[in-house]
Write a protein that holds these residues in place. Structure first.
Motif, PDB file in Angstrom:
ATOM      1  N   ASN A  36      22.054  23.334  21.342  1.00 11.46           N
ATOM      2  CA  ASN A  36      22.536  24.395  20.471  1.00 11.46           C
ATOM      3  C   ASN A  36      22.889  23.843  19.084  1.00 11.46           C
ATOM      4  N   PRO A  37      22.698  24.656  18.033  1.00 18.63           N
ATOM      5  CA  PRO A  37      23.064  24.199  16.690  1.00 18.63           C
ATOM      6  C   PRO A  37      24.569  24.033  16.546  1.00 18.63           C
ATOM      7  N   VAL A  38      24.946  23.175  15.607  1.00 20.07           N
ATOM      8  CA  VAL A  38      26.357  22.889  15.343  1.00 20.07           C
ATOM      9  C   VAL A  38      26.636  23.198  13.877  1.00 20.07           C
ATOM     10  N   ASP A  39      27.758  23.816  13.624  1.00 18.13           N
ATOM     11  CA  ASP A  39      28.124  24.156  12.246  1.00 18.13           C
ATOM     12  C   ASP A  39      28.191  22.899  11.386  1.00 18.13           C
ATOM     13  N   GLY A  40      27.638  23.007  10.178  1.00 17.01           N
ATOM     14  CA  GLY A  40      27.705  21.899   9.234  1.00 17.01           C
ATOM     15  C   GLY A  40      26.538  20.939   9.310  1.00 17.01           C
ATOM     16  N   LEU A  41      25.610  21.144  10.257  1.00 18.36           N
ATOM     17  CA  LEU A  41      24.490  20.216  10.405  1.00 18.36           C
ATOM     18  C   LEU A  41      23.183  20.790   9.857  1.00 18.36           C
ATOM     19  N   ASP A  42      23.261  21.866   9.099  1.00 16.67           N
ATOM     20  CA  ASP A  42      22.059  22.433   8.480  1.00 16.67           C
ATOM     21  C   ASP A  42      21.741  21.784   7.142  1.00 16.67           C
ATOM     22  N   GLU A  43      22.672  21.022   6.626  1.00 15.61           N
ATOM     23  CA  GLU A  43      22.459  20.390   5.322  1.00 15.61           C
ATOM     24  C   GLU A  43      21.420  19.273   5.431  1.00 15.61           C
ATOM     25  N   MET A  44      20.509  19.238   4.490  1.00 15.26           N
ATOM     26  CA  MET A  44      19.476  18.204   4.473  1.00 15.26           C
ATOM     27  C   MET A  44      20.072  16.918   3.920  1.00 15.26           C
ATOM     28  N   LEU A  45      19.875  15.817   4.620  1.00 17.39           N
ATOM     29  CA  LEU A  45      20.372  14.510   4.189  1.00 17.39           C
ATOM     30  C   LEU A  45      19.233  13.684   3.617  1.00 17.39           C
ATOM     31  N   ILE A  46      19.603  12.675   2.855  1.00 17.27           N
ATOM     32  CA  ILE A  46      18.605  11.766   2.315  1.00 17.27           C
ATOM     33  C   ILE A  46      19.262  10.403   2.165  1.00 17.27           C
ATOM     34  N   THR A  54       8.900   8.705  24.300  1.00 15.32           N
ATOM     35  CA  THR A  54      10.051   8.202  25.037  1.00 15.32           C
ATOM     36  C   THR A  54      11.321   8.464  24.226  1.00 15.32           C
ATOM     37  N   PRO A  55      12.507   8.379  24.834  1.00 11.88           N
ATOM     38  CA  PRO A  55      13.750   8.587  24.068  1.00 11.88           C
ATOM     39  C   PRO A  55      13.859   7.663  22.854  1.00 11.88           C
ATOM     40  N   LYS A  56      13.436   6.429  22.989  1.00 12.96           N
ATOM     41  CA  LYS A  56      13.494   5.497  21.867  1.00 12.96           C
ATOM     42  C   LYS A  56      12.564   5.935  20.741  1.00 12.96           C
ATOM     43  N   GLU A  57      11.341   6.354  21.099  1.00 13.67           N
ATOM     44  CA  GLU A  57      10.380   6.793  20.078  1.00 13.67           C
ATOM     45  C   GLU A  57      10.854   8.061  19.387  1.00 13.67           C
ATOM     46  N   ARG A  58      11.432   8.989  20.136  1.00 13.77           N
ATOM     47  CA  ARG A  58      11.925  10.220  19.529  1.00 13.77           C
ATOM     48  C   ARG A  58      13.101   9.939  18.601  1.00 13.77           C
ATOM     49  N   ALA A  59      13.983   9.026  19.013  1.00 14.07           N
ATOM     50  CA  ALA A  59      15.137   8.686  18.177  1.00 14.07           C
ATOM     51  C   ALA A  59      14.678   8.099  16.841  1.00 14.07           C
ATOM     52  N   GLU A  60      13.683   7.212  16.861  1.00 18.63           N
ATOM     53  CA  GLU A  60      13.170   6.631  15.625  1.00 18.63           C
ATOM     54  C   GLU A  60      12.520   7.691  14.747  1.00 18.63           C
ATOM     55  N   PHE A  61      11.754   8.594  15.367  1.00 19.83           N
ATOM     56  CA  PHE A  61      11.083   9.659  14.618  1.00 19.83           C
ATOM     57  C   PHE A  61      12.107  10.567  13.939  1.00 19.83           C
ATOM     58  N   TYR A  62      13.129  10.990  14.701  1.00 23.44           N
ATOM     59  CA  TYR A  62      14.151  11.875  14.135  1.00 23.44           C
ATOM     60  C   TYR A  62      14.955  11.166  13.038  1.00 23.44           C
ATOM     61  N   HIS A  63      15.195   9.872  13.228  1.00 23.99           N
ATOM     62  CA  HIS A  63      15.958   9.126  12.234  1.00 23.99           C
ATOM     63  C   HIS A  63      15.260   9.167  10.875  1.00 23.99           C
ATOM     64  N   TYR A  64      13.969   8.861  10.871  1.00 23.05           N
ATOM     65  CA  TYR A  64      13.232   8.875   9.612  1.00 23.05           C
ATOM     66  C   TYR A  64      13.106  10.295   9.061  1.00 23.05           C
ATOM     67  N   ALA A  65      12.949  11.283   9.941  1.00 22.02           N
ATOM     68  CA  ALA A  65      12.823  12.671   9.477  1.00 22.02           C
ATOM     69  C   ALA A  65      14.103  13.134   8.784  1.00 22.02           C
ATOM     70  N   ILE A  66      15.264  12.734   9.336  1.00 23.56           N
ATOM     71  CA  ILE A  66      16.538  13.156   8.751  1.00 23.56           C
ATOM     72  C   ILE A  66      16.833  12.381   7.466  1.00 23.56           C
ATOM     73  N   THR A  67      16.671  11.059   7.517  1.00 21.50           N
ATOM     74  CA  THR A  67      17.033  10.248   6.352  1.00 21.50           C
ATOM     75  C   THR A  67      16.054  10.405   5.200  1.00 21.50           C
ATOM     76  N   ASP A  68      14.815  10.820   5.507  1.00 23.10           N
ATOM     77  CA  ASP A  68      13.856  11.076   4.432  1.00 23.10           C
ATOM     78  C   ASP A  68      13.971  12.491   3.884  1.00 23.10           C
ATOM     79  N   GLY A  69      14.812  13.301   4.520  1.00 23.27           N
ATOM     80  CA  GLY A  69      15.145  14.601   3.962  1.00 23.27           C
ATOM     81  C   GLY A  69      14.173  15.720   4.232  1.00 23.27           C
ATOM     82  N   TRP A  70      13.350  15.614   5.302  1.00 27.01           N
ATOM     83  CA  TRP A  70      12.441  16.733   5.590  1.00 27.01           C
ATOM     84  C   TRP A  70      12.735  17.413   6.930  1.00 27.01           C
ATOM     85  N   MET A  71      13.831  17.023   7.600  1.00 28.46           N
ATOM     86  CA  MET A  71      14.338  17.726   8.772  1.00 28.46           C
ATOM     87  C   MET A  71      15.859  17.695   8.728  1.00 28.46           C
ATOM     88  N   SER A  72      16.460  18.808   9.147  1.00 22.52           N
ATOM     89  CA  SER A  72      17.920  18.833   9.268  1.00 22.52           C
ATOM     90  C   SER A  72      18.328  18.418  10.674  1.00 22.52           C
TER      91      SER A  72
END
Length: 405
Positions: free
Chosen positions: A377-387, A348-366
């Motif tokens: 579509n990709p956006v400039d400046g969003l390829d950087e890995m966050l943690i 569901t949208p809620k489940e995907r949002a939670e999954f992506y949140h942890y993936a981005i903040t844990d640094g294994w998805m941009s």
């Protein structure tokens, strides 16, 4: 065709089994308790059709692509001819979806799905042509196994195993699958009989058949007049919206057929649906059998369906495609076929949002990789890995344990 089968010296399914009148009858008509069960007639049972449709459409909708893994990196194998055939159109008549849906229907109905690989003289794959299981036979000629089948014009042809995609249902001898419908002809025959009984019952106006008797002796002429009256009344009753039949006072009607309630007609239909769902390993709620369904955990039910029902078939398809489509050199070069289950596992949208949140903040998805998953579509400046700050602090503590002292 039938005469050829009758005079063959081997069984229709197992060459080691002697052909007899009994097993020929079982092969042709099944053991459906008086109802001739065949793969074609089995499709007429609503539960069987529902199971086949759900499984066939679920597998057909999975994105199919040729990938290539080189030095640990995975790239699209769009340079291979099989990529277009599997992803878009395997032949002139079918899309990738319709080809896989049709082939899966053959597997679930007849136990075997056949598709011929058409290659050029140089060995390049040109098309994938499906063949009907009723017209295809695995046979041994001169010590070598070949597939005897027919082309689009009905002419007989022989195909070597290397050029035939043969996807099987569960079988007995390792070479041929067994039709689930024929394997469980009794259970499916019961369902067909109950379905036919229900149609006949309501076609007759929802009343059981019976016998007419007279309350007193009557003459032959009077009896003939009563029979004529009854015949005309029955015709008028069938064609009329009013299903009440008036009979003379000197006649009495006695029902002979057991009422549907006494025969547990409804319960028999429900049991038949449950048994058919078990045959195809199908969750009951997937074929609209909602008597015991709860929707509090619908996401978990969908995952269980993918994991235990669809996943085995995906493995079956992928392994057969990989071993037949690619040469040994191509497999060594890293080419392989992948059916992507991501669409069926999409939350569901809620489940995907939670999954992506942890993936981005844990640094294994941009963030751009997340956008790609969501068809954005990709956006400039969003390829950087966050943690996250907490995750970063834990990494620093592991790298400098003296800070913990």
């Amino acid at each position: 065709m039938l005469l050829d089968l009758l005079f063959e010296s081997r069984s229709l399914e197992n060459p080691n089994t002697e052909l007899t009148g009994q097993n020929l009858n079982e092969y042709l008509f099944g053991e459906g308790g008086g109802h001739h069960v065949t793969p074609d007639s089995g499709w007429g049972l609503v539960a069987v059709y529902s199971c086949i449709y759900v499984l066939a459409s679920s597998l057909a909708q999975l994105p199919a692509a040729v990938l290539r893994k080189v030095d640990g990196k995975i790239t699209t194998g769009s340079d291979h001819p099989a990529h277009y055939l599997l992803h878009d159109a395997p032949n002139d008549w079918q899309t990738s979806y319709k080809w896989r849906e049709t082939c899966m229907g053959h597997i679930l109905g007849w136990g075997n799905g056949y598709s011929r690989l058409v290659r050029s003289r140089r060995g390049e794959l040109l098309s994938i042509e499906r063949h009907l299981p009723s017209e295809t036979l695995l046979t041994k000629i001169g010590g070598r196994w070949v597939y005897s089948t027919r082309d689009d014009d009905g002419h007989p042809m022989a195909v070597s195993p290397e050029d035939m995609l043969h996807i099987r249902a569960l079988g007995k001898d390792g070479r041929l699958g067994v039709s689930p419908i024929m394997q469980h002809a009794d259970a499916i025959g019961l369902g067909l009989s109950a379905q036919r009984y229900g149609k006949q019952f309501f076609d007759a106006g929802g009343r059981p058949t019976g016998i007419l008797t007279t309350k007193s002796d009557i003459s032959d002429n009077a009896w003939d007049r009563l029979k004529s009256f009854w015949s005309k009344a029955a015709v008028q009753l069938k064609n009329s919206e009013n299903k009440t039949l008036l009979i003379p006072a000197d006649l009495e009607f006695k029902a002979l057929t057991i009422e549907p309630e006494a025969a547990q007609f409804i319960e028999t239909r429900k049991l038949s649906r449950s048994e058919v769902a078990a045959i195809f390993n199908m969750p009951a709620h997937m074929i609209n059998d909602l008597d015991r369904a709860t929707f509090s955990n619908i996401s978990e039910q969908a995952i269980q369906f993918v994991r235990h029902t669809v996943m085995p078939w995906v493995q079956n398809w992928e392994q057969e495609l990989n071993r037949r489509i690619f040469t040994r050199a191509e497999r060594a070069a890293g080419y392989y076929v992948k059916l992507n289950l991501g669409g069926l596992l999409r939350g569901t949208p809620k489940e995907r949002a939670e999954f992506y949140h942890y993936a981005i903040t844990d640094g294994w998805m941009s963030r751009n990789e997340v956008r790609l998953f969501e068809d954005l579509n990709p956006v400039d400046g969003l390829d950087e890995m966050l943690i996250s700050v907490n995750a970063k602090s834990m990494i620093e503590l592991k790298q400098e344990p003296h800070l913990l002292q």
